[in-house]
Scaffold this motif. Structure first.
Motif, PDB file in Angstrom:
ATOM      1  N   TRP A 184       0.834  -1.208   0.000  1.00  0.00           N
ATOM      2  CA  TRP A 184       0.000   0.000   0.000  1.00  0.00           C
ATOM      3  C   TRP A 184       0.864   1.251   0.000  1.00  0.00           C
ATOM      4  O   TRP A 184       1.797   1.386   0.801  1.00  0.00           O
ATOM      5  N   GLY A 185       0.503   2.183  -0.880  1.00  0.00           N
ATOM      6  CA  GLY A 185       1.295   3.410  -1.018  1.00  0.00           C
ATOM      7  C   GLY A 185       0.482   4.676  -0.834  1.00  0.00           C
ATOM      8  O   GLY A 185       0.800   5.688  -1.472  1.00  0.00           O
ATOM      9  N   GLY A 186      -0.558   4.648   0.041  1.00  0.00           N
ATOM     10  CA  GLY A 186      -1.351   5.840   0.300  1.00  0.00           C
ATOM     11  C   GLY A 186      -2.158   6.234  -0.925  1.00  0.00           C
ATOM     12  O   GLY A 186      -2.949   5.443  -1.447  1.00  0.00           O
ATOM     13  N   ALA A 187      -1.973   7.477  -1.423  1.00  0.00           N
ATOM     14  CA  ALA A 187      -2.712   7.959  -2.590  1.00  0.00           C
ATOM     15  C   ALA A 187      -2.443   7.108  -3.837  1.00  0.00           C
ATOM     16  O   ALA A 187      -3.261   7.070  -4.766  1.00  0.00           O
ATOM     17  N   TYR A 188      -1.336   6.411  -3.837  1.00  0.00           N
ATOM     18  CA  TYR A 188      -1.003   5.549  -4.990  1.00  0.00           C
ATOM     19  C   TYR A 188      -1.714   4.190  -4.926  1.00  0.00           C
ATOM     20  O   TYR A 188      -1.638   3.421  -5.889  1.00  0.00           O
ATOM     21  N   GLY A 189      -2.399   3.937  -3.800  1.00  0.00           N
ATOM     22  CA  GLY A 189      -3.043   2.636  -3.647  1.00  0.00           C
ATOM     23  C   GLY A 189      -1.992   1.544  -3.572  1.00  0.00           C
ATOM     24  O   GLY A 189      -0.887   1.723  -3.045  1.00  0.00           O
ATOM     25  N   ASN A 190      -2.356   0.364  -4.113  1.00  0.00           N
ATOM     26  CA  ASN A 190      -1.360  -0.724  -4.179  1.00  0.00           C
ATOM     27  C   ASN A 190      -0.310  -0.338  -5.221  1.00  0.00           C
ATOM     28  O   ASN A 190      -0.646  -0.073  -6.371  1.00  0.00           O
ATOM     29  N   ASN A 191       0.931  -0.284  -4.757  1.00  0.00           N
ATOM     30  CA  ASN A 191       1.974   0.162  -5.696  1.00  0.00           C
ATOM     31  C   ASN A 191       3.252  -0.664  -5.550  1.00  0.00           C
ATOM     32  O   ASN A 191       3.492  -1.323  -4.529  1.00  0.00           O
ATOM     33  N   VAL A 192       4.071  -0.622  -6.608  1.00  0.00           N
ATOM     34  CA  VAL A 192       5.384  -1.313  -6.643  1.00  0.00           C
ATOM     35  C   VAL A 192       6.413  -0.274  -7.070  1.00  0.00           C
ATOM     36  O   VAL A 192       6.190   0.495  -8.005  1.00  0.00           O
ATOM     37  N   VAL A 193       7.547  -0.255  -6.357  1.00  0.00           N
ATOM     38  CA  VAL A 193       8.677   0.604  -6.721  1.00  0.00           C
ATOM     39  C   VAL A 193       9.873  -0.299  -6.988  1.00  0.00           C
ATOM     40  O   VAL A 193      10.201  -1.180  -6.176  1.00  0.00           O
ATOM     41  N   ILE A 194      10.511  -0.055  -8.119  1.00  0.00           N
ATOM     42  CA  ILE A 194      11.657  -0.886  -8.531  1.00  0.00           C
ATOM     43  C   ILE A 194      12.882   0.001  -8.694  1.00  0.00           C
ATOM     44  O   ILE A 194      12.827   1.059  -9.353  1.00  0.00           O
ATOM     45  N   LYS A 195      13.996  -0.409  -8.092  1.00  0.00           N
ATOM     46  CA  LYS A 195      15.277   0.243  -8.349  1.00  0.00           C
ATOM     47  C   LYS A 195      15.849  -0.382  -9.620  1.00  0.00           C
ATOM     48  O   LYS A 195      16.162  -1.580  -9.666  1.00  0.00           O
ATOM     49  N   MET A 196      15.995   0.428 -10.651  1.00  0.00           N
ATOM     50  CA  MET A 196      16.435  -0.077 -11.932  1.00  0.00           C
ATOM     51  C   MET A 196      17.942  -0.346 -11.949  1.00  0.00           C
ATOM     52  O   MET A 196      18.698   0.163 -11.109  1.00  0.00           O
ATOM     53  N   ASN A 197      18.361  -1.099 -12.939  1.00  0.00           N
ATOM     54  CA  ASN A 197      19.763  -1.488 -13.042  1.00  0.00           C
ATOM     55  C   ASN A 197      20.682  -0.288 -13.279  1.00  0.00           C
ATOM     56  O   ASN A 197      21.870  -0.325 -12.935  1.00  0.00           O
ATOM     57  N   ASP A 198      20.135   0.788 -13.833  1.00  0.00           N
ATOM     58  CA  ASP A 198      20.948   1.981 -14.088  1.00  0.00           C
ATOM     59  C   ASP A 198      20.940   2.962 -12.918  1.00  0.00           C
ATOM     60  O   ASP A 198      21.480   4.068 -13.010  1.00  0.00           O
ATOM     61  N   GLY A 199      20.293   2.578 -11.795  1.00  0.00           N
ATOM     62  CA  GLY A 199      20.283   3.427 -10.599  1.00  0.00           C
ATOM     63  C   GLY A 199      19.064   4.306 -10.461  1.00  0.00           C
ATOM     64  O   GLY A 199      18.867   4.935  -9.407  1.00  0.00           O
TER      65      GLY A 199
END
Length: 265
Positions: A184-199
């Motif tokens: 859960w991300g508040g206003a974002y609802g269910n959310n996913v954050v990914i750290k990409m390979n390029d930073g």
């Protein structure tokens, strides 16, 4: 006239009687050697000498020795020929084994080279795939642009872009990275954050469900969840952000970000 024996003179031959006696004596002498018996006929052929076999004059031993030497020589030649045939056969078999071994080695070397080439090609293809970026929703389009203004956003403007997507549409990681937030991300609802390979970081909001967990490694195109309308949302869609850090407010133009990585939108 008186009669008496006349002496045989120097030039007078022997009388008929004397010659006859000599012939008889000669025949008797020949008879003792078996010659007359041979000439006389079958009745006189069988003698003691014949019953004892041929007379050993020494020639018999020479003949036997010569015949034995011939047999030994023939046997030696036969053995030598057999040995030469066996040697030739062994050499042919050895050469055949060497050719087979060389052919096997070449085949193995070729198979190894082909296998290594295939492995290199596969690694290269995988490397390219991992460096490739894709759209978060296949076949979709941007329904709300970056920095669009409005009262529905707390910052006063849109910090990402919205992709048109019906509820339950598959949402994909846009590139190689590691999940740093999933829930859960508040206003974002269910959310996913990914750290990409390029930073950099990418965010996927308003999901109806999440398919990944924190720490999970994802590759381009992996499904991370399904689109929905959770959180502060006016309807089903995918909110997508690109950031320089995991923190809110570090957003950058997501459309330019995707295009810079080869995604055609």
């Amino acid at each position: 006239m008186a009669f008496g024996s006349r002496a045989t003179g120097k030039h007078r031959g022997p009388s008929r009687l004397s010659r006859k006696s000599a012939n008889v004596a000669g025949i008797a002498a020949l008879a003792t050697t078996g010659v007359v018996g041979t000439l006389a006929g079958p009745a006189f052929a069988a003698t003691d000498a014949d019953s004892r076999g041929p007379e050993d004059t020494g020639l018999n031993a020479v003949v036997v020795a010569d015949d034995l030497a011939g047999q030994i020589e023939a046997q030696a030649e036969s053995q030598q020929a057999a040995a030469e045939i066996a040697a030739a056969k062994a050499q042919a078999e050895n050469e055949a084994r060497q050719r087979a071994a060389e052919a096997k080695a070449k085949a193995e070397a070729k198979a190894k080279a082909e296998r290594e080439a295939a492995e290199r090609a596969a690694r290269e293809a995988e490397r390219k795939r991992l460096l490739t970026y894709v759209a978060p929703v296949a076949g979709s389009y941007v329904s709300t642009s970056y920095k669009a203004g409005g009262s529905m956003w707390s910052s006063g403007s849109h910090t990402g872009i919205d992709f048109h997507a019906a509820s339950g549409t598959s949402v994909h990681a846009v590139g190689l990275g590691t999940v740093v937030e999933a829930g859960w991300g508040g206003a974002y609802g269910n959310n996913v954050v990914i750290k990409m390979n390029d930073g950099t970081y990418t965010q996927y909001g308003h999901l109806s469900s999440i398919n990944v967990s924190v720490g999970q490694r994802v590759t381009p195109g992996d499904q991370i969840g399904l689109s929905g309308s959770t959180g502060n949302s006016s309807g089903p869609h995918l909110h997508f952000e690109a950031r320089t850090s995991a923190d809110y407010g570090s957003d950058i133009d997501p459309l330019a970000y995707l295009r810079s990585h080869g995604v055609s939108i």
